[in-house]
Design an enzyme around this catalytic site. Structure first.
Site, PDB file in Angstrom:
ATOM      1  CB  SER A 182     -68.862  13.975 -87.539  1.00 50.71           C
ATOM      2  OG  SER A 182     -68.947  12.783 -88.267  1.00 50.71           O
ATOM      3  N   GLY A 230     -67.694  16.331 -91.619  1.00 47.59           N
ATOM      4  CA  GLY A 230     -66.428  16.558 -92.309  1.00 47.59           C
ATOM      5  C   GLY A 230     -65.932  17.976 -92.091  1.00 47.59           C
ATOM      6  CB  ALA A 231     -64.443  20.407 -94.429  1.00 48.02           C
ATOM      7  N   GLY A 276     -67.793  20.709 -89.936  1.00 52.66           N
ATOM      8  CA  GLY A 276     -67.888  20.711 -88.478  1.00 52.66           C
ATOM      9  C   GLY A 276     -68.815  19.660 -87.920  1.00 52.66           C
ATOM     10  N   GLY A 322     -63.602  10.790 -87.338  1.00 50.84           N
ATOM     11  CA  GLY A 322     -64.859  10.622 -86.614  1.00 50.84           C
ATOM     12  C   GLY A 322     -64.636   9.910 -85.288  1.00 50.84           C
ATOM     13  CG  ASP A 323     -63.278   5.857 -85.000  1.00 50.07           C
ATOM     14  OD1 ASP A 323     -64.517   5.887 -85.051  1.00 50.07           O
ATOM     15  OD2 ASP A 323     -62.597   4.920 -85.452  1.00 50.07           O
TER      16      ASP A 323
HETATM   17  N1  LIG Z   1     -61.434  18.457 -94.131  1.00 50.64           N
HETATM   18  C1  LIG Z   1     -61.627  18.714 -92.828  1.00 50.64           C
HETATM   19  N2  LIG Z   1     -61.287  19.927 -92.318  1.00 50.64           N
HETATM   20  C2  LIG Z   1     -61.465  20.194 -91.012  1.00 50.64           C
HETATM   21  N3  LIG Z   1     -61.986  19.329 -90.123  1.00 50.64           N
HETATM   22  C3  LIG Z   1     -62.337  18.123 -90.575  1.00 50.64           C
HETATM   23  C4  LIG Z   1     -62.175  17.751 -91.944  1.00 50.64           C
HETATM   24  N4  LIG Z   1     -62.619  16.470 -92.094  1.00 50.64           N
HETATM   25  C5  LIG Z   1     -63.023  16.093 -90.864  1.00 50.64           C
HETATM   26  N5  LIG Z   1     -62.870  17.067 -89.946  1.00 50.64           N
HETATM   27  C6  LIG Z   1     -63.192  17.029 -88.521  1.00 50.64           C
HETATM   28  O1  LIG Z   1     -63.321  15.687 -88.095  1.00 50.64           O
HETATM   29  C7  LIG Z   1     -64.688  15.414 -87.745  1.00 50.64           C
HETATM   30  C8  LIG Z   1     -65.063  14.012 -88.137  1.00 50.64           C
HETATM   31  O2  LIG Z   1     -64.950  13.869 -89.544  1.00 50.64           O
HETATM   32  P1  LIG Z   1     -66.012  13.072 -90.423  1.00 50.64           P
HETATM   33  O3  LIG Z   1     -67.313  13.754 -90.361  1.00 50.64           O
HETATM   34  O4  LIG Z   1     -65.350  12.885 -91.748  1.00 50.64           O
HETATM   35  O5  LIG Z   1     -66.131  11.700 -89.599  1.00 50.64           O
HETATM   36  P2  LIG Z   1     -66.350  10.207 -90.086  1.00 50.64           P
HETATM   37  O6  LIG Z   1     -66.876  10.181 -91.485  1.00 50.64           O
HETATM   38  O7  LIG Z   1     -67.133   9.541 -89.039  1.00 50.64           O
HETATM   39  O8  LIG Z   1     -64.861   9.667 -90.077  1.00 50.64           O
HETATM   40  P3  LIG Z   1     -64.321   8.178 -89.785  1.00 50.64           P
HETATM   41  O9  LIG Z   1     -65.492   7.248 -89.847  1.00 50.64           O
HETATM   42  O10 LIG Z   1     -63.291   7.933 -90.839  1.00 50.64           O
HETATM   43  O11 LIG Z   1     -63.691   8.203 -88.412  1.00 50.64           O
HETATM   44  C9  LIG Z   1     -65.489  16.512 -88.454  1.00 50.64           C
HETATM   45  O12 LIG Z   1     -66.736  16.716 -87.861  1.00 50.64           O
HETATM   46  C10 LIG Z   1     -64.545  17.688 -88.288  1.00 50.64           C
HETATM   47  O13 LIG Z   1     -64.613  18.188 -86.979  1.00 50.64           O
HETATM   48 MG   LIG Z   2     -67.245   7.417 -88.805  1.00 50.32          MG
END
Ligand SMILES: Nc1ncnc2c1ncn2[C@@H]1O[C@H](COP(=O)(O)OP(=O)(O)OP(=O)(O)O)[C@@H](O)[C@H]1O
Ligand SMILES: [Mg+2]
Length: 276
Positions: free
Chosen positions: A178, A180-181, A183, A211-212
């Site tokens: 994952s 973040g923004a 994808g 992410g969860d």
């Molecule tokens: N700013 C954003 N805009 C659009 N989609 C987002 C954004 N941030 C996160 N996402 C969506 O949520 C998914 C998971 O986010 P991220 O990669 O931040 O996970 P993470 O760091 O494992 O989060 P966490 O551990 O807090 O659950 C991304 O792959 C995307 O699909």
């Molecule tokens: Mg995570």
């Protein structure tokens, strides 16, 4: 954690934690969630406390993480094994509680595979690395967790792809990275897919738990292939539009905003490059 009886393919979710681990992120499905936690008082046999989260009654559990002693490690493994007897999936999300050895998830993965239960692992650091040889069905690192696992920075989608392939070579069945923004990237036996779910910047409220939510979306859609990736993206996008770590419902999903392709934009520069 409870068996998914009557819940069909409803995955289970196991959260252990450091800081503020969270549990209960399988929106819209009957969910049984276990949080690795130990009551402040009570015998060791009660160290794993069961939480059942019913549909439409989402909750988030935030704790500083319990302290386990070494003798409790096998008991907790056995408890998870018993509860997951009929589960389709076990999802392990978060860092390990203090006192459990980094190999605890590895033992859990090995046991799950032996029992024929698929297992998704969303953890980081030594616990992730130790679990790879046990061959978790899917892992879900974010960019910085992936960078740490391979020991090098990641700045482009090509870097992410290469790192994910490396973790597959080290034992992961599939890597759902994952970003973040930017994808998500799925590198799996069935192919490599990249996807995004457009969220207008002014609609982003909190990425806590996104992410969860993504992993939950991936698993409820079968946990394999582009359709599961699309579901992960839809769930992540919905999660970031809700405050805090609020749980989404099916009504929050906008599948039409999701794009998935096998034509990877390898030159894509991550909006947040990850350091090792
Ligand atoms: N700013 C954003 N805009 C659009 N989609 C987002 C954004 N941030 C996160 N996402 C969506 O949520 C998914 C998971 O986010 P991220 O990669 O931040 O996970 P993470 O760091 O494992 O989060 P966490 O551990 O807090 O659950 C991304 O792959 C995307 O699909
Ligand atoms: Mg995570």
């Amino acid at each position: 954690m409870g068996p998914a009886r009557g819940g069909g393919e409803a995955p289970n979710h196991l959260s252990g934690g450091e800081g503020a681990p969270h549990a209960g992120t399988v929106p819209g499905v009957p969910d049984r969630t276990a949080t690795l936690s130990r009551p402040a008082q009570g015998p060791a046999s009660r160290q794993v406390e069961r939480h059942t989260i019913e549909r439409q009654q989402p909750r988030t559990t935030n704790t500083s993480g319990p302290q386990f002693c070494p003798t409790e490690s096998p008991t907790s493994l056995e408890t998870v094994r018993t509860w997951s007897t009929h589960a389709a999936w076990i999802a392990c999300c978060g860092s390990l509680p203090r006192g459990l050895a980094p190999g605890w998830y590895a033992d859990l993965v090995a046991g799950a595979r032996e029992a024929g239960t698929r297992i998704a692992l969303d953890t980081t650091g030594p616990a992730l690395l130790a679990a790879l040889p046990a061959r978790p069905d899917v892992i879900k690192p974010n960019a910085s967790e992936l960078a740490a696992a391979v020991g090098r920075p990641l700045s482009t989608l090509a870097d992410v792809t290469e790192a994910a392939q490396e973790l597959r070579a080290r034992g992961a069945g599939a890597v759902l990275a994952s970003l973040g923004a930017d994808g998500q990237l799925l590198v799996a036996e069935e192919g490599t897919y990249y996807g995004t779910a457009r969220v207008p910047v002014d609609r982003v409220r909190s990425n806590v738990g996104a992410g969860d939510a993504s992993l939950a979306g991936f698993l409820v859609a079968g946990g394999t292939g582009p359709a599961a990736l699309a579901s992960a993206l839809a769930h992540g996008a919905a999660a970031v539009q809700l405050p805090g770590s609020a749980m989404l419902t099916p009504a929050d999903l906008s599948p039409e905003a999701v794009r998935v392709t096998q034509d990877l934009p390898l030159d894509l520069r991550l909006s947040e490059p990850a350091t090792a």
